[in-house]
Motif scaffolding. Structure first.
Motif, short mmCIF file in Angstrom:
data_model
loop_
_atom_site.label_atom_id
_atom_site.label_comp_id
_atom_site.label_asym_id
_atom_site.label_seq_id
_atom_site.Cartn_x
_atom_site.Cartn_y
_atom_site.Cartn_z
N MET A 1 52.92 -18.47 18.78
CA MET A 1 53.29 -19.87 19.05
C MET A 1 54.76 -20.08 18.69
N SER A 2 55.40 -21.02 19.41
CA SER A 2 56.79 -21.31 19.12
C SER A 2 56.90 -22.18 17.87
N LYS A 3 58.09 -22.21 17.28
CA LYS A 3 58.30 -22.99 16.06
C LYS A 3 58.26 -24.49 16.39
N PRO A 4 57.79 -25.31 15.44
CA PRO A 4 57.85 -26.76 15.64
C PRO A 4 59.31 -27.20 15.77
N ILE A 5 59.53 -28.23 16.58
CA ILE A 5 60.88 -28.75 16.78
C ILE A 5 61.04 -30.07 16.04
N VAL A 6 62.09 -30.17 15.24
CA VAL A 6 62.40 -31.39 14.50
C VAL A 6 63.74 -31.91 15.01
N ALA A 7 63.77 -33.13 15.57
CA ALA A 7 65.00 -33.70 16.12
C ALA A 7 65.58 -34.72 15.15
N VAL A 8 66.90 -34.63 14.93
CA VAL A 8 67.61 -35.61 14.11
C VAL A 8 68.24 -36.61 15.07
N VAL A 9 67.79 -37.86 15.05
CA VAL A 9 68.31 -38.86 15.99
C VAL A 9 68.78 -40.11 15.23
N GLY A 10 69.53 -40.93 15.93
CA GLY A 10 70.06 -42.16 15.35
C GLY A 10 71.31 -42.56 16.09
N ARG A 11 71.83 -43.76 15.78
CA ARG A 11 73.05 -44.19 16.46
C ARG A 11 74.23 -43.36 15.97
N PRO A 12 75.39 -43.43 16.64
CA PRO A 12 76.53 -42.58 16.26
C PRO A 12 77.03 -42.83 14.84
N ASN A 13 77.50 -41.75 14.22
CA ASN A 13 78.24 -41.83 12.95
C ASN A 13 77.40 -42.25 11.74
N VAL A 14 76.10 -41.95 11.75
CA VAL A 14 75.28 -42.23 10.56
C VAL A 14 75.12 -40.98 9.68
N GLY A 15 75.68 -39.84 10.15
CA GLY A 15 75.64 -38.62 9.33
C GLY A 15 74.64 -37.59 9.79
N LYS A 16 74.24 -37.65 11.07
CA LYS A 16 73.25 -36.69 11.58
C LYS A 16 73.77 -35.26 11.48
N SER A 17 75.01 -35.05 11.93
CA SER A 17 75.56 -33.69 11.94
C SER A 17 75.76 -33.15 10.53
N THR A 18 76.13 -34.04 9.58
CA THR A 18 76.29 -33.61 8.19
C THR A 18 74.95 -33.11 7.64
N LEU A 19 73.88 -33.87 7.89
CA LEU A 19 72.54 -33.45 7.46
C LEU A 19 72.15 -32.14 8.13
N PHE A 20 72.41 -32.06 9.43
CA PHE A 20 72.07 -30.87 10.20
C PHE A 20 72.74 -29.64 9.60
N ASN A 21 74.04 -29.76 9.29
CA ASN A 21 74.79 -28.62 8.75
C ASN A 21 74.28 -28.20 7.37
N VAL A 22 73.91 -29.18 6.55
CA VAL A 22 73.38 -28.87 5.21
C VAL A 22 72.05 -28.11 5.34
N LEU A 23 71.18 -28.58 6.23
CA LEU A 23 69.87 -27.94 6.40
C LEU A 23 70.00 -26.57 7.06
N ALA A 24 70.94 -26.47 8.01
CA ALA A 24 71.12 -25.20 8.73
C ALA A 24 71.86 -24.17 7.87
N GLY A 25 72.56 -24.66 6.83
CA GLY A 25 73.24 -23.74 5.93
C GLY A 25 74.54 -23.19 6.44
N GLU A 26 75.05 -23.74 7.53
CA GLU A 26 76.33 -23.29 8.07
C GLU A 26 76.88 -24.39 8.95
N ARG A 27 78.17 -24.30 9.22
CA ARG A 27 78.79 -25.37 10.02
C ARG A 27 78.54 -25.10 11.50
N ILE A 28 77.42 -25.57 11.99
CA ILE A 28 77.04 -25.34 13.39
C ILE A 28 77.47 -26.53 14.25
N SER A 29 77.24 -27.71 13.74
CA SER A 29 77.56 -28.90 14.50
C SER A 29 78.94 -29.41 14.10
#
Length: 441
Positions: A1-29
């Motif tokens: 089975m494929s991995k579950p998908i978790v989407a980070v959503v919200g209006r612009p500039n609330v810190g989605k990419s910052t959270l994403f990078n912290v969880l991903a462990g590298e500067r991806i976004s």
């Protein structure tokens, strides 16, 4: 089975990419304090408490915007919401509850997916909790206070997420799917190629050069085989990179090539081959990747019976180090020869995984030495003792000789050409490691 998908959503500039990078462990976004910087959804594999999941970062949702890029970002976010198993709905405690938050909440309610309401930028739980309670008004359950930048409250948020992931089957096998990176200068049609292959508006396509700023992954099935397409930012000349944002795009293009099995170098037929294309190709060649040169917008060229031959010669001249690469002329606009892309990719994949028996290799080497004597220096002649293949992707050969200094580049190239004549290896680089064999060996 494929991995579950978790989407980070919200209006612009609330810190989605910052959270994403912290969880991903590298500067991806890409993170910058400008609304709309994260233009496309980005993927990363994450784990928490032995739960593996795929995290998607989305462009900010502006519910009523008329701006073209922002409205396309909203469409991308909606696609992410549709494909997600769980949604992290991010808000900003400093800006407080806004009308846009309420509209995003309505959109998420309609999705009928599990939603975690995350209130970001809570740097002091003691002082800011009264402001957090305001978000109960969204009717999305208990707000979870965090500070992505300061890494506060993330464990509690992930614990709640893990409860939702518990019921979803996990994937524990390594991803063996072929990965195809699509690289090239800005605005040559890379995203259009991905969209054509996928049959959906997966990547934002705009005639603004550099629209696709991040490398993003898509999965496509062809003849019952799955491929991962990595669409990269258009790589610009260094002197044209004025924004810090473009710097990260180049790093990402290089890392996308690192991840890939096959690289599609897309060239604009109307512009022709350039030095910049050669630099991009060099990245793939240096890393020993399978390479397919894709000449797009072929429908825009006035042709004679010699046009394709002349264009091919120019490519071969400019990219002389890529003599092994296949060349395919296509038009995404008309669909011309786009269907052949996977045929070429499959051949390149097969060649990059090809193994040649040691006995056969040594026969080829003995014949090569007989036809062209190895070089000598100051009375000492190069002697080739033995050759064997040690790995694939790219096919890598170790050649044992009496003196490494005598194994000139030109003779290594000669030996490579003899092996290619026997086995083809079209579309893939070959690597040669030269080892000295001591007298006692």
């Amino acid at each position: 089975m494929s991995k579950p998908i978790v989407a980070v959503v919200g209006r612009p500039n609330v810190g989605k990419s910052t959270l994403f990078n912290v969880l991903a462990g590298e500067r991806i976004s890409i993170v910058q304090d400008t609304p709309g910087v994260t233009r496309d959804r980005i993927y990363a594999d994450c784990t928490w408490l032995n739960y593996a999941f795929t995290l998607i970062d989305t462009g900010g949702i502006e519910p009523d915007t008329k701006d073209v890029i922002l409205s396309q970002m909203r469409e991308q976010a909606e696609i992410a919401i549709q494909t997600a198993d769980v949604i992290l709905f991010m808000t900003d405690v400093r800006q407080g509850l806004t009308d846009a938050d309420a509209k995003v909440a309505d959109m998420l309610r309609r999705s009928q997916k599990p939603v975690l309401l995350v209130v970001n930028k809570v740097d002091s739980f003691q002082k800011q909790m009264p402001d957090v309670y305001e978000f109960y008004n969204l009717g999305m359950g208990d707000p979870i206070p965090i500070s992505a930048a300061s890494r506060l409250g993330l464990g509690d948020m992930l614990d709640v997420l893990a409860e939702h992931l518990r019921e979803i089957p996990q994937e524990d096998t390594e991803d063996e799917r072929p990965k195809i990176a699509i690289v090239g200068k800005p605005n040559v049609g890379k995203s259009s190629i991905v969209n054509k292959l996928l049959g959906e508006n997966r990547v934002i396509v705009s005639n603004v050069a550099g629209t696709t700023r991040d490398a993003i992954d898509s999965v496509v099935t062809y003849h019952k085989r799955e491929y991962v397409l990595i669409d990269t930012a258009g790589i610009r000349r260094k002197n044209k990179i004025k924004e810090e944002i473009e710097h990260y795009s180049i790093i990402r293009a290089v890392s996308a090539v690192e991840r890939a099995d096959v690289v599609l170098l897309v060239i604009d037929a109307s512009e022709g081959i350039s030095e910049q294309d050669a630099k991009i190709a060099g990245i793939a060649h240096d890393r020993g990747k399978g390479i397919l040169i894709v000449v797009n917008k072929w429908d825009l060229i006035e042709k004679t019976d010699k046009t394709m031959k002349e264009f091919t010669e120019k490519i071969r001249q400019t990219l002389s180090f890529l003599s092994y690469a296949e060349i395919l002329f296509i038009s995404v606009e008309t669909g011309q020869r786009v269907g052949k892309l996977f045929e070429y990719i499959d051949v390149i994949l097969e060649n990059s995984n090809l193994r040649v028996a040691t006995g056969v290799l040594n026969e080829i080497m003995a014949e090569a030495v007989a036809l062209q004597q190895p070089p000598s220096d100051k009375g000492k002649r190069l002697r080739l003792y033995y050759i064997t293949q040690v790995s694939v992707k790219p096919p890598t050969f170790v050649v044992f000789v009496n003196d490494k200094q005598l194994m000139h580049f030109s003779y290594t190239r000669y030996l490579e050409n003899r092996i290619r004549q026997a086995f083809g290896f079209r579309g893939t680089a070959l690597r040669f490691l030269i080892r000295e064999r001591k007298e006692k060996d």
